[in-house]
Scaffold this active site. Structure first.
Site, PDB file in Angstrom:
ATOM      1  N   THR A 133       6.145  -0.511  -4.009  1.00  0.00           N
ATOM      2  CA  THR A 133       5.140  -1.381  -5.068  1.00  0.00           C
ATOM      3  C   THR A 133       5.408  -1.395  -6.552  1.00  0.00           C
ATOM      4  OG1 THR A 133       3.345  -0.399  -4.422  1.00  0.00           O
ATOM      5  CG2 THR A 133       4.133  -2.164  -2.882  1.00  0.00           C
ATOM      6  N   GLU A 134       5.793   0.176  -6.675  1.00  0.00           N
ATOM      7  CA  GLU A 134       6.201   0.215  -7.805  1.00  0.00           C
ATOM      8  C   GLU A 134       6.062  -0.800  -8.819  1.00  0.00           C
ATOM      9  OE1 GLU A 134       6.680   4.197  -5.479  1.00  0.00           O
ATOM     10  OE2 GLU A 134       7.022   2.064  -6.079  1.00  0.00           O
ATOM     11  N   VAL A 135       7.039  -1.602  -9.118  1.00  0.00           N
ATOM     12  CA  VAL A 135       7.694  -2.304  -9.916  1.00  0.00           C
ATOM     13  C   VAL A 135       6.637  -3.714 -10.290  1.00  0.00           C
ATOM     14  CG1 VAL A 135       9.448  -1.594  -9.844  1.00  0.00           C
ATOM     15  CG2 VAL A 135       8.911  -3.586  -8.746  1.00  0.00           C
TER      16      VAL A 135
END
Length: 261
Positions: A133-135
């Site tokens: 989920t980083e982006v």
């Protein structure tokens, strides 16, 4: 004895130490206190000769939600974020001389996937979900890439890193993130089966095999084979090797196989 306030609970039986992430209030987020306890638990298990296998488990419905974003936000004032310790945890798991198995009954996100990938084996429930989920919060999956990218098929890595989309346990197994995905009601039995197999391996041989799995690709095949032949001979002539061959010939368990409770 584990403290009642512990964020990582420790239990050992029949050569298997289980380190259980027990911080359900924040979905077992990788806070500095939790990671500190996890590192201590790993070190203690490595130092204990009776421990042969380490299982990473969790309480609550979520395996690990990744970085503790509340702690991260509070750290902005200092100009730093507590990401460095995650690297220490991933190295400790990946370089642990004893087999590490991740037992994943529920969702894992971001840094939690780095922890799963660092483990030698990972067994998940088919219903478990995963996502990089980083982006979607404006960052990149940098630290975890050290353990994740060697596991994933390149096309899958590009798709899932860039989209942040959620995928299930079956897909996680297909792309190499986990070893196997099983029905939720069969997860305990699957993990127990793997542990029963792992404890049959000789301790030094297991550690040596883990090092073998991490060897870089050979550039000189003849030199590589010669080096590996010497390595193999050393293991055959070791105390473990001699005992293992004798036990096989005598049709009995080797001396290192745990017995009793």
């Amino acid at each position: 004895m584990t403290s009642p306030d512990a964020l990582v609970r420790v239990a050992t039986a029949r050569g298997v130490t289980t380190l259980t992430l027990d911080s359900p209030h924040n979905r077992n987020a990788l806070s500095t206190p939790l990671m500190t306890e996890l590192l201590a638990g790993l070190a203690a298990a490595v130092a204990d000769d009776a421990v042969r296998v380490i299982v990473l488990d969790h309480t609550g419905p979520v395996f690990c939600s990744g970085a503790d974003l509340k702690e991260t936000a509070a750290a902005y004032a200092s100009g730093t974020v507590p990401a460095g310790m995650l690297g220490d945890v991933l190295v400790a798991v990946r370089e642990c001389p004893k087999p590490v198995l991740a037992k994943v009954a529920g969702p894992a996100r971001a840094g939690g996937l780095g922890l799963i990938a660092a483990a030698d084996l990972a067994i998940c429930a088919e219903e478990a979900t995963f996502a990089f989920t980083e982006v979607r919060i404006g960052v990149i999956p940098a630290v975890i890439s050290a353990t994740v990218l060697p596991r994933l098929h390149p096309r899958a890595a590009a798709e899932l890193y860039l989209t942040g989309d959620t995928f299930d346990g079956r897909r996680a197994a297909e792309i190499g993130l986990v070893t196997a995905a099983v029905p939720a009601d069969g997860l305990d039995a699957a993990v127990a089966g793997y542990c029963a197999s792992l404890v049959k391996g000789a301790p030094k041989a297991l550690a040596g095999t883990k090092e073998l799995l991490c060897r870089p690709a050979a550039t000189d095949l003849r030199a590589e084979i010669a080096e590996l032949a010497t390595l193999s001979t050393g293991y055959f002539l070791s105390d473990e090797g001699r005992e293992g061959v004798l036990a096989f010939r005598e049709k009995r368990p080797a001396a290192w196989v745990p017995t009793g409770d």
